[in-house]
Design an enzyme around this catalytic site. Structure first.
Site: not given
Length: 310
Positions: A236, A263
């Protein structure tokens, strides 16, 4: 050549962090349009168009958020962006009636299924890729994100969690020939039970459930059915990286190396690349390059069964 959808693809669900219901429609768009979001719930006296681009990203540690000059934003775009990149879709207009993309099952697979059902349409302009010419690296504590030259997009990721059920995981994958759809698309977002408690205390993760996220506690997997892959967490994280890297504005020809990266660090990496003209070049993809791009040649049989555990 560039691709868009043949027909609109609609999705409905709830935002992971805000918990609000959301309806989203991904529309076809003209060649060279790129990926843009339109907030249909925002008053017309503000700019409702938001580009899915690295320089529109605003700071957030839990998800990827983009925002325009009027402060209109969309969050948790990373799984959708990964699906678009994984299907080689260069152009789309995404209408959304809430500030957050629906989490669906926590992976990119439902978006891939919707795009396959809508069909793809080849356009009359070449794909423009970002070729990495020199290594660029950013760090934050023990976290590292790096891009270095390679013939095609490769993802090399390593995670290390105290939680026994996660532990140390690493995987390296060449993203050509539908590898994203086959190997990564069904891997779900994950967290520790302690993270869930902390986020909810801050008014976040209000739409999270054991069905749209894999939750770990010590040596246990709390989500019903367990894991779809033994190393689903690192897969993931690779999925997230594909989505965040797609904000470069085109596919990347290079190797991404992530060590505990997230991120925010991946966006910092893109900013560092584009701040250094010697580190990259924009190239039109010819026949010899197209086969190296994520999403080229994908077919429905590439999508894994989401109840499979490997």
């Amino acid at each position: 050549m560039q691709y868009t959808l043949k027909s609109p693809a609609a999705f409905a669900g709830f935002g992971l962090h805000g918990g609000a219901p959301v309806r989203m429609v991904v529309h076809p768009a003209a060649a060279d349009h790129g990926i843009w979001f339109r907030r249909t719930d925002v008053a017309a006296d503000r700019d409702v168009m938001i580009p899915a681009r690295w320089d529109a990203v605003t700071p957030s540690r839990l998800c990827t958020v983009i925002e325009n000059g009027d402060g209109v934003s969309v969050s948790t775009i990373e799984h959708l962006m990964a699906a678009l990149a994984g299907m080689a879709i260069s152009n789309a207009l995404i209408e959304i009636d809430a500030p957050e993309v629906p989490i669906l099952d926590g992976s990119a697979a439902p978006f891939i299924e919707g795009f396959m059902a809508a069909g793809l349409e080849k356009q009359d302009l070449p794909v423009r890729a970002v070729r990495i010419l020199a290594p660029v690296e950013v760090r934050e504590g023990e976290a590292v994100a790096r891009l270095e030259p390679a013939e095609m997009l490769e993802i090399d990721f390593r995670i290390d969690f105290e939680e026994q059920a996660i532990g140390v995981q690493e995987r390296r994958l060449n993203m050509a020939n539908g590898a994203f759809v086959r190997e990564l698309s069904d891997s779900r977002t994950f967290c520790r039970q302690s993270d869930v408690d902390a986020m909810r205390a801050r008014g976040l993760a209000l739409g999270g459930t054991l069905e749209n996220a894999v939750v770990f506690s010590g040596d246990r997997v709390l989500s019903p059915g367990g894991l779809r892959h033994a190393d689903e967490p690192v897969r993931h994280k690779m999925l997230d990286a594909v989505g965040d890297l797609s904000l470069a504005g085109g596919p990347i020809l290079g190797r991404y190396v992530g060590e505990r990266a997230g991120h925010a660090l991946t966006n910092r990496l893109l900013r560092a690349v584009f701040a250094n003209p010697a580190a990259y070049e924009i190239v039109d993809c010819g026949p010899g390059t197209l086969g190296k791009l994520p999403g080229v040649g994908v077919h429905p049989g590439d999508l894994p069964a989401r109840n499979a555990v490997s």
